[in-house]
Design a protein around this motif. Structure first.
Motif, PDB file in Angstrom:
ATOM      1  N   ARG A  50      -6.969 -22.617  21.270  1.00 54.13           N
ATOM      2  CA  ARG A  50      -8.093 -23.367  21.825  1.00 54.13           C
ATOM      3  C   ARG A  50      -7.650 -24.638  22.534  1.00 54.13           C
ATOM      4  O   ARG A  50      -8.470 -25.365  23.083  1.00 54.13           O
ATOM      5  CB  ARG A  50      -9.086 -23.724  20.720  1.00 54.13           C
ATOM      6  CG  ARG A  50      -9.615 -22.549  19.936  1.00 54.13           C
ATOM      7  CD  ARG A  50     -10.189 -21.455  20.792  1.00 54.13           C
ATOM      8  NE  ARG A  50     -11.279 -21.872  21.661  1.00 54.13           N
ATOM      9  CZ  ARG A  50     -12.019 -21.036  22.384  1.00 54.13           C
ATOM     10  NH1 ARG A  50     -11.766 -19.734  22.352  1.00 54.13           N
ATOM     11  NH2 ARG A  50     -12.998 -21.490  23.137  1.00 54.13           N
ATOM     12  N   ARG A 103      -7.200 -24.377  16.672  1.00 50.26           N
ATOM     13  CA  ARG A 103      -5.869 -23.765  16.666  1.00 50.26           C
ATOM     14  C   ARG A 103      -5.266 -23.773  18.066  1.00 50.26           C
ATOM     15  O   ARG A 103      -5.927 -24.087  19.044  1.00 50.26           O
ATOM     16  CB  ARG A 103      -5.957 -22.347  16.100  1.00 50.26           C
ATOM     17  CG  ARG A 103      -6.368 -22.332  14.626  1.00 50.26           C
ATOM     18  CD  ARG A 103      -6.663 -20.940  14.128  1.00 50.26           C
ATOM     19  NE  ARG A 103      -7.221 -21.002  12.771  1.00 50.26           N
ATOM     20  CZ  ARG A 103      -8.130 -20.156  12.299  1.00 50.26           C
ATOM     21  NH1 ARG A 103      -8.584 -19.160  13.055  1.00 50.26           N
ATOM     22  NH2 ARG A 103      -8.601 -20.292  11.069  1.00 50.26           N
ATOM     23  N   THR A 141      -9.564 -13.419  24.066  1.00 50.60           N
ATOM     24  CA  THR A 141      -8.736 -12.863  23.006  1.00 50.60           C
ATOM     25  C   THR A 141      -7.913 -11.688  23.518  1.00 50.60           C
ATOM     26  O   THR A 141      -6.733 -11.537  23.187  1.00 50.60           O
ATOM     27  CB  THR A 141      -9.609 -12.435  21.816  1.00 50.60           C
ATOM     28  OG1 THR A 141     -10.304 -13.575  21.296  1.00 50.60           O
ATOM     29  CG2 THR A 141      -8.777 -11.807  20.716  1.00 50.60           C
ATOM     30  N   SER A 198      -7.266 -17.870  18.730  1.00 45.43           N
ATOM     31  CA  SER A 198      -8.242 -18.229  19.763  1.00 45.43           C
ATOM     32  C   SER A 198      -9.655 -18.401  19.225  1.00 45.43           C
ATOM     33  O   SER A 198     -10.596 -18.487  20.010  1.00 45.43           O
ATOM     34  CB  SER A 198      -8.242 -17.166  20.870  1.00 45.43           C
ATOM     35  OG  SER A 198      -8.647 -15.902  20.349  1.00 45.43           O
ATOM     36  N   LEU A 199      -9.815 -18.469  17.909  1.00 44.81           N
ATOM     37  CA  LEU A 199     -11.151 -18.595  17.339  1.00 44.81           C
ATOM     38  C   LEU A 199     -11.815 -19.885  17.809  1.00 44.81           C
ATOM     39  O   LEU A 199     -11.270 -20.973  17.665  1.00 44.81           O
ATOM     40  CB  LEU A 199     -11.067 -18.580  15.809  1.00 44.81           C
ATOM     41  CG  LEU A 199     -12.395 -18.676  15.056  1.00 44.81           C
ATOM     42  CD1 LEU A 199     -13.259 -17.450  15.334  1.00 44.81           C
ATOM     43  CD2 LEU A 199     -12.147 -18.823  13.557  1.00 44.81           C
ATOM     44  N   ARG A 200     -12.992 -19.766  18.373  1.00 43.68           N
ATOM     45  CA  ARG A 200     -13.720 -20.923  18.909  1.00 43.68           C
ATOM     46  C   ARG A 200     -14.024 -21.933  17.800  1.00 43.68           C
ATOM     47  O   ARG A 200     -14.499 -21.572  16.732  1.00 43.68           O
ATOM     48  CB  ARG A 200     -15.020 -20.464  19.574  1.00 43.68           C
ATOM     49  CG  ARG A 200     -15.806 -21.578  20.252  1.00 43.68           C
ATOM     50  CD  ARG A 200     -17.104 -21.040  20.821  1.00 43.68           C
ATOM     51  NE  ARG A 200     -16.885 -20.154  21.943  1.00 43.68           N
ATOM     52  CZ  ARG A 200     -16.838 -20.529  23.220  1.00 43.68           C
ATOM     53  NH1 ARG A 200     -16.996 -21.821  23.513  1.00 43.68           N
ATOM     54  NH2 ARG A 200     -16.650 -19.653  24.186  1.00 43.68           N
ATOM     55  N   GLY A 201     -13.754 -23.188  18.078  1.00 43.73           N
ATOM     56  CA  GLY A 201     -14.046 -24.250  17.128  1.00 43.73           C
ATOM     57  C   GLY A 201     -13.004 -24.436  16.046  1.00 43.73           C
ATOM     58  O   GLY A 201     -13.139 -25.317  15.200  1.00 43.73           O
ATOM     59  N   SER A 202     -11.939 -23.625  16.058  1.00 45.67           N
ATOM     60  CA  SER A 202     -10.938 -23.692  14.993  1.00 45.67           C
ATOM     61  C   SER A 202      -9.936 -24.822  15.191  1.00 45.67           C
ATOM     62  O   SER A 202      -9.299 -25.269  14.240  1.00 45.67           O
ATOM     63  CB  SER A 202     -10.170 -22.368  14.906  1.00 45.67           C
ATOM     64  OG  SER A 202      -9.407 -22.147  16.093  1.00 45.67           O
ATOM     65  N   ASP A 250     -15.230 -15.136  24.741  1.00 40.84           N
ATOM     66  CA  ASP A 250     -14.235 -15.115  23.669  1.00 40.84           C
ATOM     67  C   ASP A 250     -13.540 -13.759  23.593  1.00 40.84           C
ATOM     68  O   ASP A 250     -12.330 -13.685  23.359  1.00 40.84           O
ATOM     69  CB  ASP A 250     -14.901 -15.439  22.332  1.00 40.84           C
ATOM     70  CG  ASP A 250     -15.338 -16.897  22.238  1.00 40.84           C
ATOM     71  OD1 ASP A 250     -14.915 -17.697  23.098  1.00 40.84           O
ATOM     72  OD2 ASP A 250     -16.098 -17.224  21.313  1.00 40.84           O
ATOM     73  N   HIS A 303      -7.007 -14.737  15.677  1.00 45.68           N
ATOM     74  CA  HIS A 303      -6.879 -15.903  14.802  1.00 45.68           C
ATOM     75  C   HIS A 303      -6.630 -17.171  15.607  1.00 45.68           C
ATOM     76  O   HIS A 303      -7.271 -18.206  15.371  1.00 45.68           O
ATOM     77  CB  HIS A 303      -5.734 -15.674  13.821  1.00 45.68           C
ATOM     78  CG  HIS A 303      -5.512 -16.820  12.879  1.00 45.68           C
ATOM     79  ND1 HIS A 303      -6.268 -17.028  11.756  1.00 45.68           N
ATOM     80  CD2 HIS A 303      -4.604 -17.840  12.915  1.00 45.68           C
ATOM     81  CE1 HIS A 303      -5.854 -18.109  11.130  1.00 45.68           C
ATOM     82  NE2 HIS A 303      -4.844 -18.619  11.806  1.00 45.68           N
TER      83      HIS A 303
END
Length: 230
Positions: free
Chosen positions: A158, A155, A122, A149-153, A118, A147
């Motif tokens: 991802r 967005r 990022t 590339s936050l894992r599980g978001s 991650d 913001h």
């Protein structure tokens, strides 16, 4: 193919024995039936959350069923747990206890590996932002990348396009950040302005900021030295 049982928020009764209201129902011949009427009443419920326990219990159980619930906003059924034989669950729990320490170490290694991945991603996302928008402040690019590339978001960072650092995906992330942080977009939504109307109203201002960021900043001028002797 797995048997499926539905977790129902409604007061449903069994079409065969009329028992209810039921939390878990099976659908047979197009009508709801209780677990006893479809010969699943002897199974025990294992909630989701422990992947190893779920896998072992399913493998050890000669009969099992997946429990799902409708997510109304996403318009899809999502897995909630598993119905398995009680003895199969007991065997799976004993097996998980036996190798709990080894699995904990493996999870710790996986967390470190994902954290490193991650961090690298990022940084690459932030670098791509600065390539497309060289006038964007570096700390701002880093914040946008973190913001998006936050894992599980879920967005844009991802998505498949985001993971590939697609120019359009990166631009979408930057535009969204400007919309939320540099305009009154959120306040308009809170005031009841429709989302697309708010976006249309603010588009010229957002475009102006992004166009400014697309320009490479001029290097700072150094001090002017006089050639006259003091």
């Amino acid at each position: 193919m797995s048997l499926v049982v539905f977790e129902s928020p409604k007061h449903i009764h069994c079409a065969e024995c009329r028992r209810g209201p039921l939390r878990l129902v099976a659908r047979e011949a197009g009508v709801p039936r209780c677990l006893d009427c479809v010969d699943l009443g002897h199974l025990v419920y294992l909630p989701r959350g422990d992947a190893a326990l779920t896998r072992r219990a399913r493998e050890a159980s000669s009969l099992s069923a997946v429990v799902v619930r409708l997510h109304k906003r996403r318009h899809r059924y999502e897995r909630q747990g598993l119905l398995v034989e009680e003895e199969a669950l007991a065997r799976a729990e004993r097996a998980c206890l036996a190798d709990a320490e080894a699995r904990a170490r493996r999870r710790a290694r996986d967390r470190l590996r994902r954290a490193a991945e991650d961090t690298r991603f990022t940084a690459a996302f932030a670098t791509e932002i600065l390539r497309l928008f060289p006038g964007c402040p570096a700390d701002r690019a880093q914040a946008i990348a973190a913001h998006a590339s936050l894992r599980g978001s879920g967005r844009v960072g991802r998505t498949a396009a985001g993971r590939a650092l697609d120019e359009q995906a990166v631009s979408v992330a930057v535009r969204a950040a400007v919309r939320h942080l540099d305009t009154e977009y959120d306040a308009l939504l809170m005031a009841g302005v429709p989302r697309f109307a708010a976006r249309a109203r603010l588009a010229p201002r957002i475009d102006a900021i992004l166009n400014g960021w697309r320009e490479r900043p001029e290097p700072a001028a150094g001090p002017v030295l006089s050639d006259r002797a003091g």
